[in-house]
Motif scaffolding. Structure first.
Motif, PDB file in Angstrom:
ATOM      1  N   LEU A 247      46.549  49.015  14.871  1.00 13.44           N
ATOM      2  CA  LEU A 247      47.801  48.489  15.518  1.00 13.44           C
ATOM      3  C   LEU A 247      48.796  48.102  14.502  1.00 13.44           C
ATOM      4  CD1 LEU A 247      46.215  46.289  18.335  1.00 13.44           C
ATOM      5  CD2 LEU A 247      47.793  48.265  18.570  1.00 13.44           C
ATOM      6  N   GLY A 248      48.364  47.866  13.158  1.00 18.11           N
ATOM      7  CA  GLY A 248      49.170  47.544  11.868  1.00 18.11           C
ATOM      8  C   GLY A 248      50.341  48.725  11.873  1.00 18.11           C
TER       9      GLY A 248
ATOM     10  N   PHE B 201      51.989  49.963  14.008  1.00 16.42           N
ATOM     11  CA  PHE B 201      53.205  49.542  14.845  1.00 16.42           C
ATOM     12  C   PHE B 201      53.555  48.034  14.713  1.00 16.42           C
ATOM     13  CE2 PHE B 201      50.108  52.645  16.872  1.00 16.42           C
ATOM     14  CZ  PHE B 201      50.920  53.708  17.011  1.00 16.42           C
ATOM     15  N   GLY B 202      53.033  47.383  13.870  1.00 13.26           N
ATOM     16  CA  GLY B 202      53.477  46.236  13.640  1.00 13.26           C
ATOM     17  C   GLY B 202      52.808  45.155  14.767  1.00 13.26           C
ATOM     18  N   LEU B 203      51.791  45.755  15.164  1.00 14.12           N
ATOM     19  CA  LEU B 203      51.013  44.788  16.299  1.00 14.12           C
ATOM     20  C   LEU B 203      49.741  44.337  16.074  1.00 14.12           C
ATOM     21  CD1 LEU B 203      52.030  47.192  19.187  1.00 14.12           C
ATOM     22  CD2 LEU B 203      53.384  45.011  18.862  1.00 14.12           C
ATOM     23  N   SER B 204      49.376  44.150  14.707  1.00 11.03           N
ATOM     24  CA  SER B 204      47.943  43.577  14.237  1.00 11.03           C
ATOM     25  C   SER B 204      47.466  42.457  14.818  1.00 11.03           C
ATOM     26  CB  SER B 204      47.879  43.706  12.632  1.00 11.03           C
ATOM     27  OG  SER B 204      47.975  44.655  12.021  1.00 11.03           O
ATOM     28  N   ALA B 205      48.472  41.475  15.182  1.00 10.49           N
ATOM     29  CA  ALA B 205      48.230  40.027  15.405  1.00 10.49           C
ATOM     30  C   ALA B 205      47.750  40.122  17.068  1.00 10.49           C
ATOM     31  CB  ALA B 205      49.292  39.247  15.534  1.00 10.49           C
ATOM     32  N   GLU B 206      48.073  41.242  17.718  1.00 11.56           N
ATOM     33  CA  GLU B 206      47.927  41.316  19.127  1.00 11.56           C
ATOM     34  C   GLU B 206      46.519  42.134  19.323  1.00 11.56           C
ATOM     35  OE1 GLU B 206      50.838  42.532  21.983  1.00 11.56           O
ATOM     36  OE2 GLU B 206      52.433  42.403  20.356  1.00 11.56           O
ATOM     37  N   ALA B 207      45.826  42.442  18.222  1.00  9.61           N
ATOM     38  CA  ALA B 207      44.535  43.203  18.463  1.00  9.61           C
ATOM     39  C   ALA B 207      43.693  42.618  19.699  1.00  9.61           C
ATOM     40  CB  ALA B 207      43.861  43.373  17.177  1.00  9.61           C
ATOM     41  N   PHE B 208      43.160  41.324  19.567  1.00 10.59           N
ATOM     42  CA  PHE B 208      42.226  40.684  20.142  1.00 10.59           C
ATOM     43  C   PHE B 208      42.674  40.415  21.699  1.00 10.59           C
ATOM     44  CE2 PHE B 208      40.778  37.168  22.553  1.00 10.59           C
ATOM     45  CZ  PHE B 208      39.459  36.937  22.427  1.00 10.59           C
TER      46      PHE B 208
ATOM     47  N   ALA C  71      35.057  46.539   9.822  1.00 15.99           N
ATOM     48  CA  ALA C  71      33.832  45.650  10.449  1.00 15.99           C
ATOM     49  C   ALA C  71      34.530  44.551  10.999  1.00 15.99           C
ATOM     50  CB  ALA C  71      32.912  45.558   9.188  1.00 15.99           C
ATOM     51  N   ALA C  72      35.316  44.042  10.368  1.00 13.96           N
ATOM     52  CA  ALA C  72      35.896  42.667  10.640  1.00 13.96           C
ATOM     53  C   ALA C  72      36.599  42.771  12.211  1.00 13.96           C
ATOM     54  CB  ALA C  72      36.872  42.080   9.501  1.00 13.96           C
ATOM     55  N   SER C  73      37.399  44.067  12.143  1.00 11.71           N
ATOM     56  CA  SER C  73      38.260  44.078  13.379  1.00 11.71           C
ATOM     57  C   SER C  73      37.088  44.590  14.449  1.00 11.71           C
ATOM     58  CB  SER C  73      39.044  45.373  13.182  1.00 11.71           C
ATOM     59  OG  SER C  73      38.684  46.609  12.975  1.00 11.71           O
ATOM     60  N   PHE C  74      35.938  45.141  14.473  1.00 12.59           N
ATOM     61  CA  PHE C  74      35.134  45.589  15.155  1.00 12.59           C
ATOM     62  C   PHE C  74      34.494  44.380  15.967  1.00 12.59           C
ATOM     63  CE2 PHE C  74      34.129  50.044  13.329  1.00 12.59           C
ATOM     64  CZ  PHE C  74      35.208  50.517  13.762  1.00 12.59           C
ATOM     65  N   ARG C  75      34.463  43.395  15.193  1.00  9.41           N
ATOM     66  CA  ARG C  75      33.899  42.005  15.469  1.00  9.41           C
ATOM     67  C   ARG C  75      34.733  41.308  16.468  1.00  9.41           C
ATOM     68  NH1 ARG C  75      31.889  41.737  10.256  1.00  9.41           N
ATOM     69  NH2 ARG C  75      33.715  40.723   9.502  1.00  9.41           N
ATOM     70  N   ASP C  76      36.078  41.545  16.279  1.00  8.97           N
ATOM     71  CA  ASP C  76      37.152  41.110  16.982  1.00  8.97           C
ATOM     72  C   ASP C  76      37.264  41.706  18.570  1.00  8.97           C
ATOM     73  OD1 ASP C  76      38.096  39.031  15.331  1.00  8.97           O
ATOM     74  OD2 ASP C  76      39.769  40.249  14.660  1.00  8.97           O
ATOM     75  N   ARG C  77      36.816  43.253  18.564  1.00  6.22           N
ATOM     76  CA  ARG C  77      36.845  43.799  19.615  1.00  6.22           C
ATOM     77  C   ARG C  77      35.690  43.455  20.576  1.00  6.22           C
ATOM     78  NH1 ARG C  77      39.091  49.306  19.069  1.00  6.22           N
ATOM     79  NH2 ARG C  77      37.983  49.728  20.968  1.00  6.22           N
ATOM     80  N   ILE C  78      34.402  43.354  19.891  1.00  2.00           N
ATOM     81  CA  ILE C  78      33.166  42.791  20.629  1.00  2.00           C
ATOM     82  C   ILE C  78      33.393  41.386  21.217  1.00  2.00           C
ATOM     83  CG2 ILE C  78      30.945  42.060  20.365  1.00  2.00           C
ATOM     84  CD1 ILE C  78      30.715  44.723  18.252  1.00  2.00           C
ATOM     85  N   ARG C  79      34.374  40.508  20.485  1.00  2.00           N
ATOM     86  CA  ARG C  79      34.529  39.308  21.101  1.00  2.00           C
ATOM     87  C   ARG C  79      35.412  39.268  22.145  1.00  2.00           C
ATOM     88  NH1 ARG C  79      37.195  35.433  19.017  1.00  2.00           N
ATOM     89  NH2 ARG C  79      38.548  36.462  17.691  1.00  2.00           N
ATOM     90  N   ALA C  80      36.397  40.096  22.232  1.00  2.00           N
ATOM     91  CA  ALA C  80      37.254  40.359  23.449  1.00  2.00           C
ATOM     92  C   ALA C  80      36.502  40.927  24.397  1.00  2.00           C
ATOM     93  CB  ALA C  80      38.414  41.251  22.972  1.00  2.00           C
ATOM     94  N   MET C  81      35.665  41.815  24.246  1.00  2.00           N
ATOM     95  CA  MET C  81      34.811  42.387  25.369  1.00  2.00           C
ATOM     96  C   MET C  81      34.050  41.423  25.787  1.00  2.00           C
ATOM     97  SD  MET C  81      35.861  45.406  25.708  1.00  2.00           S
ATOM     98  CE  MET C  81      34.689  46.153  26.907  1.00  2.00           C
ATOM     99  N   THR C  82      33.254  40.499  24.927  1.00  2.00           N
ATOM    100  CA  THR C  82      32.451  39.504  25.712  1.00  2.00           C
ATOM    101  C   THR C  82      32.943  38.399  26.376  1.00  2.00           C
ATOM    102  OG1 THR C  82      31.053  39.896  23.407  1.00  2.00           O
ATOM    103  CG2 THR C  82      30.380  37.783  24.788  1.00  2.00           C
TER     104      THR C  82
END
Length: 159
Positions: A79-80, A82-89, A133-144
């Motif tokens: 997402l970075g 596109f300048g959207l890194s902060a919206e990942a979660f 790896a850190a971004s995957f943790r964020d994705r897993i937190r979002a799914m959870t």
């Protein structure tokens, strides 16, 4: 064992098709629909949830046992671009919510929601592996955050 794995042990499961391919055939406007982030299908979870939800719904109606979230590139790294890194979660979380919403119109349905995490990992340089790896943790937190009945499966790690 999860309902998904129980079903998989009983029969062959049918999965959905590619979200990106379905979106690309639509006549979407870069500014209005993609909010200026051309070909960033993940942003459609925010700008055009109606389209994303309807694509998911069509896969369920067609008989898919598992429908994948619209979050293929919803990591801060991708997402970075596109300048959207902060919206990942938030985009990851919304993508799971949209699959659940699409499924809920089928009363009593318990088919699976799944997320693919590491499809782009093999393209990442070793310098980016820690950040990935850190971004995957964020994705897993979002799914959870969306998971209520252990119907969300996360695949792709180590593939």
């Amino acid at each position: 064992m999860s309902r998904f794995l129980d079903a998989l042990s009983d029969r062959v499961l049918l999965a959905d098709g590619a979200m990106g391919s379905r979106v690309q055939v639509l006549n979407l406007d870069v500014e209005r629909d993609y909010d200026g982030a051309e070909n960033c299908t993940d942003v459609l979870c925010r700008t055009r949830p109606d389209i994303v939800r309807e694509i998911h719904r069509s896969y369920f109606v067609a008989g898919s046992d598992a429908v994948t979230t619209n979050s293929f590139g919803a990591s801060p790294i991708t997402l970075g671009e596109f300048g959207l890194s902060a919206e990942a979660f938030q985009l990851s979380k919304r993508s799971a919510e949209l699959v659940r919403e699409a499924r809920e119109f089928l009363t009593g349905d318990s088919r699976a929601v799944q997320d693919e995490l590491a499809r782009r990992m093999d393209a990442a340089s070793s310098a980016l592996q820690f950040e990935a790896a850190a971004s995957f943790r964020d994705r897993i937190r979002a799914m959870t955050a969306v998971q209520a009945h252990q119907d969300i499966n996360v695949s792709g790690i180590g593939e």
